[in-house]
Design a protein around this motif. Sequence first.
Motif, PDB file in Angstrom:
ATOM      1  N   ASN A   5       0.962  -0.746   0.066  1.00 48.71           N
ATOM      2  CA  ASN A   5       0.288  -0.376  -0.163  1.00 48.71           C
ATOM      3  C   ASN A   5       0.845   1.362  -0.215  1.00 48.71           C
ATOM      4  OD1 ASN A   5      -2.706  -1.405  -0.221  1.00 48.71           O
ATOM      5  ND2 ASN A   5      -2.592  -1.890   2.171  1.00 48.71           N
ATOM      6  N   ASP A   6       1.619   1.966  -1.706  1.00 49.41           N
ATOM      7  CA  ASP A   6       1.900   3.020  -1.038  1.00 49.41           C
ATOM      8  C   ASP A   6       1.024   4.408  -1.655  1.00 49.41           C
ATOM      9  OD1 ASP A   6       0.853   2.532  -4.049  1.00 49.41           O
ATOM     10  OD2 ASP A   6       2.936   2.974  -4.775  1.00 49.41           O
ATOM     11  N   GLN A   7       1.661   5.208  -1.703  1.00 48.75           N
ATOM     12  CA  GLN A   7       0.435   6.505  -1.104  1.00 48.75           C
ATOM     13  C   GLN A   7      -0.410   6.300  -2.609  1.00 48.75           C
ATOM     14  OE1 GLN A   7       2.784  10.580  -0.728  1.00 48.75           O
ATOM     15  NE2 GLN A   7       2.959   9.581   1.722  1.00 48.75           N
ATOM     16  N   GLN A   8       0.194   6.258  -3.697  1.00 50.17           N
ATOM     17  CA  GLN A   8      -0.751   6.163  -5.541  1.00 50.17           C
ATOM     18  C   GLN A   8      -1.712   4.854  -4.696  1.00 50.17           C
ATOM     19  OE1 GLN A   8       1.644   7.958  -4.818  1.00 50.17           O
ATOM     20  NE2 GLN A   8       2.383   7.650  -6.047  1.00 50.17           N
ATOM     21  N   GLY A   9      -1.819   3.640  -3.786  1.00 50.45           N
ATOM     22  CA  GLY A   9      -2.609   2.631  -3.789  1.00 50.45           C
ATOM     23  C   GLY A   9      -3.649   2.483  -2.758  1.00 50.45           C
ATOM     24  N   LEU A  10      -4.298   4.165  -2.481  1.00 51.50           N
ATOM     25  CA  LEU A  10      -5.115   4.743  -1.479  1.00 51.50           C
ATOM     26  C   LEU A  10      -5.934   4.259  -2.443  1.00 51.50           C
ATOM     27  CD1 LEU A  10      -4.392   7.867   0.521  1.00 51.50           C
ATOM     28  CD2 LEU A  10      -4.056   5.424   0.533  1.00 51.50           C
ATOM     29  N   VAL A  11      -8.049   3.852  -1.572  1.00 45.94           N
ATOM     30  CA  VAL A  11      -8.845   3.607  -2.398  1.00 45.94           C
ATOM     31  C   VAL A  11      -9.586   3.748  -1.186  1.00 45.94           C
ATOM     32  CG1 VAL A  11     -10.454   1.120  -3.106  1.00 45.94           C
ATOM     33  CG2 VAL A  11      -7.660   1.374  -3.469  1.00 45.94           C
ATOM     34  N   LEU A  12     -10.820   4.326  -2.089  1.00 44.94           N
ATOM     35  CA  LEU A  12     -11.641   4.942  -0.922  1.00 44.94           C
ATOM     36  C   LEU A  12     -12.706   4.015  -1.379  1.00 44.94           C
ATOM     37  CD1 LEU A  12     -13.489   7.128   0.894  1.00 44.94           C
ATOM     38  CD2 LEU A  12     -13.464   8.064  -1.062  1.00 44.94           C
ATOM     39  N   ASN A  13     -13.170   3.435   0.168  1.00 44.37           N
ATOM     40  CA  ASN A  13     -14.529   2.193  -0.313  1.00 44.37           C
ATOM     41  C   ASN A  13     -15.526   2.720   0.181  1.00 44.37           C
ATOM     42  OD1 ASN A  13     -11.851   0.901   1.631  1.00 44.37           O
ATOM     43  ND2 ASN A  13     -12.203   0.089   0.186  1.00 44.37           N
ATOM     44  N   SER A  14     -15.817   3.477   0.929  1.00 47.06           N
ATOM     45  CA  SER A  14     -16.767   3.566   1.075  1.00 47.06           C
ATOM     46  C   SER A  14     -16.950   5.120   2.365  1.00 47.06           C
ATOM     47  CB  SER A  14     -18.473   2.714   2.155  1.00 47.06           C
ATOM     48  OG  SER A  14     -17.352   1.851   3.105  1.00 47.06           O
ATOM     49  N   VAL A  15     -18.106   6.032   2.248  1.00 51.19           N
ATOM     50  CA  VAL A  15     -18.417   7.569   2.439  1.00 51.19           C
ATOM     51  C   VAL A  15     -19.429   6.606   3.483  1.00 51.19           C
ATOM     52  CG1 VAL A  15     -18.544   9.707   3.422  1.00 51.19           C
ATOM     53  CG2 VAL A  15     -17.174   8.280   1.159  1.00 51.19           C
ATOM     54  N   VAL A  16     -19.752   7.263   4.941  1.00 48.01           N
ATOM     55  CA  VAL A  16     -20.443   8.001   5.306  1.00 48.01           C
ATOM     56  C   VAL A  16     -20.474   8.498   6.324  1.00 48.01           C
ATOM     57  CG1 VAL A  16     -22.018   6.706   7.898  1.00 48.01           C
ATOM     58  CG2 VAL A  16     -20.370   5.161   6.865  1.00 48.01           C
ATOM     59  N   ASN A  17     -21.551   9.860   6.080  1.00 49.44           N
ATOM     60  CA  ASN A  17     -22.153  10.444   6.006  1.00 49.44           C
ATOM     61  C   ASN A  17     -23.311  11.100   7.367  1.00 49.44           C
ATOM     62  OD1 ASN A  17     -21.504  11.209   2.513  1.00 49.44           O
ATOM     63  ND2 ASN A  17     -19.897  12.775   3.961  1.00 49.44           N
ATOM     64  N   GLY A  18     -23.064  11.750   8.254  1.00 45.86           N
ATOM     65  CA  GLY A  18     -24.133  12.217   9.377  1.00 45.86           C
ATOM     66  C   GLY A  18     -23.280  13.114   9.946  1.00 45.86           C
ATOM     67  N   ALA A  19     -23.967  13.129  11.425  1.00 48.57           N
ATOM     68  CA  ALA A  19     -23.335  14.557  12.150  1.00 48.57           C
ATOM     69  C   ALA A  19     -21.855  14.159  12.303  1.00 48.57           C
ATOM     70  CB  ALA A  19     -24.178  14.246  13.540  1.00 48.57           C
ATOM     71  N   HIS A  20     -21.656  12.950  12.226  1.00 45.85           N
ATOM     72  CA  HIS A  20     -19.888  12.597  12.220  1.00 45.85           C
ATOM     73  C   HIS A  20     -19.753  11.800  10.752  1.00 45.85           C
ATOM     74  CE1 HIS A  20     -19.234  14.317  16.043  1.00 45.85           C
ATOM     75  NE2 HIS A  20     -20.037  13.457  16.462  1.00 45.85           N
ATOM     76  N   SER A  21     -18.449  12.788   9.864  1.00 42.61           N
ATOM     77  CA  SER A  21     -18.436  11.900   8.591  1.00 42.61           C
ATOM     78  C   SER A  21     -17.330  10.734   8.506  1.00 42.61           C
ATOM     79  CB  SER A  21     -17.751  12.751   7.678  1.00 42.61           C
ATOM     80  OG  SER A  21     -19.593  14.068   7.251  1.00 42.61           O
ATOM     81  N   TYR A  22     -17.512   9.651   7.930  1.00 40.05           N
ATOM     82  CA  TYR A  22     -16.098   8.625   8.104  1.00 40.05           C
ATOM     83  C   TYR A  22     -16.270   7.881   6.947  1.00 40.05           C
ATOM     84  CZ  TYR A  22     -17.074   8.595  13.242  1.00 40.05           C
ATOM     85  OH  TYR A  22     -16.814   9.033  14.669  1.00 40.05           O
ATOM     86  N   ALA A  23     -14.757   7.804   6.391  1.00 38.50           N
ATOM     87  CA  ALA A  23     -15.099   7.015   5.442  1.00 38.50           C
ATOM     88  C   ALA A  23     -13.866   5.818   6.030  1.00 38.50           C
ATOM     89  CB  ALA A  23     -13.596   8.439   4.617  1.00 38.50           C
ATOM     90  N   VAL A  24     -14.490   4.656   4.561  1.00 39.45           N
ATOM     91  CA  VAL A  24     -13.709   3.760   4.746  1.00 39.45           C
ATOM     92  C   VAL A  24     -12.426   3.770   3.427  1.00 39.45           C
ATOM     93  CG1 VAL A  24     -13.548   1.387   4.640  1.00 39.45           C
ATOM     94  CG2 VAL A  24     -15.025   2.903   5.535  1.00 39.45           C
ATOM     95  N   ILE A  25     -11.193   3.715   3.735  1.00 38.89           N
ATOM     96  CA  ILE A  25      -9.670   3.865   2.640  1.00 38.89           C
ATOM     97  C   ILE A  25      -8.986   2.258   2.953  1.00 38.89           C
ATOM     98  CG2 ILE A  25      -7.813   4.552   2.718  1.00 38.89           C
ATOM     99  CD1 ILE A  25      -9.246   7.566   3.300  1.00 38.89           C
ATOM    100  N   ASN A  26      -8.830   2.210   2.273  1.00 35.54           N
ATOM    101  CA  ASN A  26      -8.042   0.605   1.991  1.00 35.54           C
ATOM    102  C   ASN A  26      -8.389  -0.231   3.679  1.00 35.54           C
ATOM    103  OD1 ASN A  26      -6.482   1.908   0.139  1.00 35.54           O
ATOM    104  ND2 ASN A  26      -4.496   1.886   1.180  1.00 35.54           N
ATOM    105  N   ASN A  27      -9.792  -0.248   3.113  1.00 30.59           N
ATOM    106  CA  ASN A  27     -10.681  -0.656   4.228  1.00 30.59           C
ATOM    107  C   ASN A  27      -9.983  -0.906   5.839  1.00 30.59           C
ATOM    108  OD1 ASN A  27     -11.786  -2.760   2.320  1.00 30.59           O
ATOM    109  ND2 ASN A  27      -9.930  -3.682   2.164  1.00 30.59           N
ATOM    110  N   LYS A  28     -10.010   0.971   6.091  1.00 35.40           N
ATOM    111  CA  LYS A  28      -9.611   1.048   7.405  1.00 35.40           C
ATOM    112  C   LYS A  28     -10.529   2.638   7.893  1.00 35.40           C
ATOM    113  CE  LYS A  28      -4.826  -0.265   7.859  1.00 35.40           C
ATOM    114  NZ  LYS A  28      -3.429  -0.243   8.391  1.00 35.40           N
ATOM    115  N   ILE A  29     -11.118   2.030   9.073  1.00 37.63           N
ATOM    116  CA  ILE A  29     -12.670   3.220   9.486  1.00 37.63           C
ATOM    117  C   ILE A  29     -11.938   4.845   9.536  1.00 37.63           C
ATOM    118  CG2 ILE A  29     -14.409   4.052  10.680  1.00 37.63           C
ATOM    119  CD1 ILE A  29     -14.925   1.428  10.515  1.00 37.63           C
TER     120      ILE A  29
END
Length: 106
Positions: free
Chosen positions: A45-69
């Motif tokens: 996983n180098d810096q070119q290998g970042l993958v945005l898997n999903s986004v959860v928006n709400g009071a607090h927004s979270y993103a799942v990047i490379n399968n990590k919240i």
Amino acid sequence: MLPNKINPYLTSSVLSLILVASVHAQSLRDPTLPSQGFQRAAMVNDQQGLVLNSVVNGAHSYAVINNKIMKVGDNVQGVRIVAIGKSHVSLSDGRKLQLFQSITER
């Protein structure tokens, strides 16, 4: 040649064929196995290998990047997350990770 006698040449030929087939069968490999030179590749996983898997928006927004919240302010591979939108994440180095559009959208 008499019908009740066994031909010694025929017998030795048949035994030789059985022996050769046996040795050959032992050297056969399962075709579903990887080749002998195969080495399991480590996921890098180098810096070119970042993958945005999903986004959860709400009071607090979270993103799942490379399968990590992750949340705003977290670091992923040395880069800070500065914003999380509906379908993207902005990083401190100026990159923007984008979700793939859904196949069902028209």
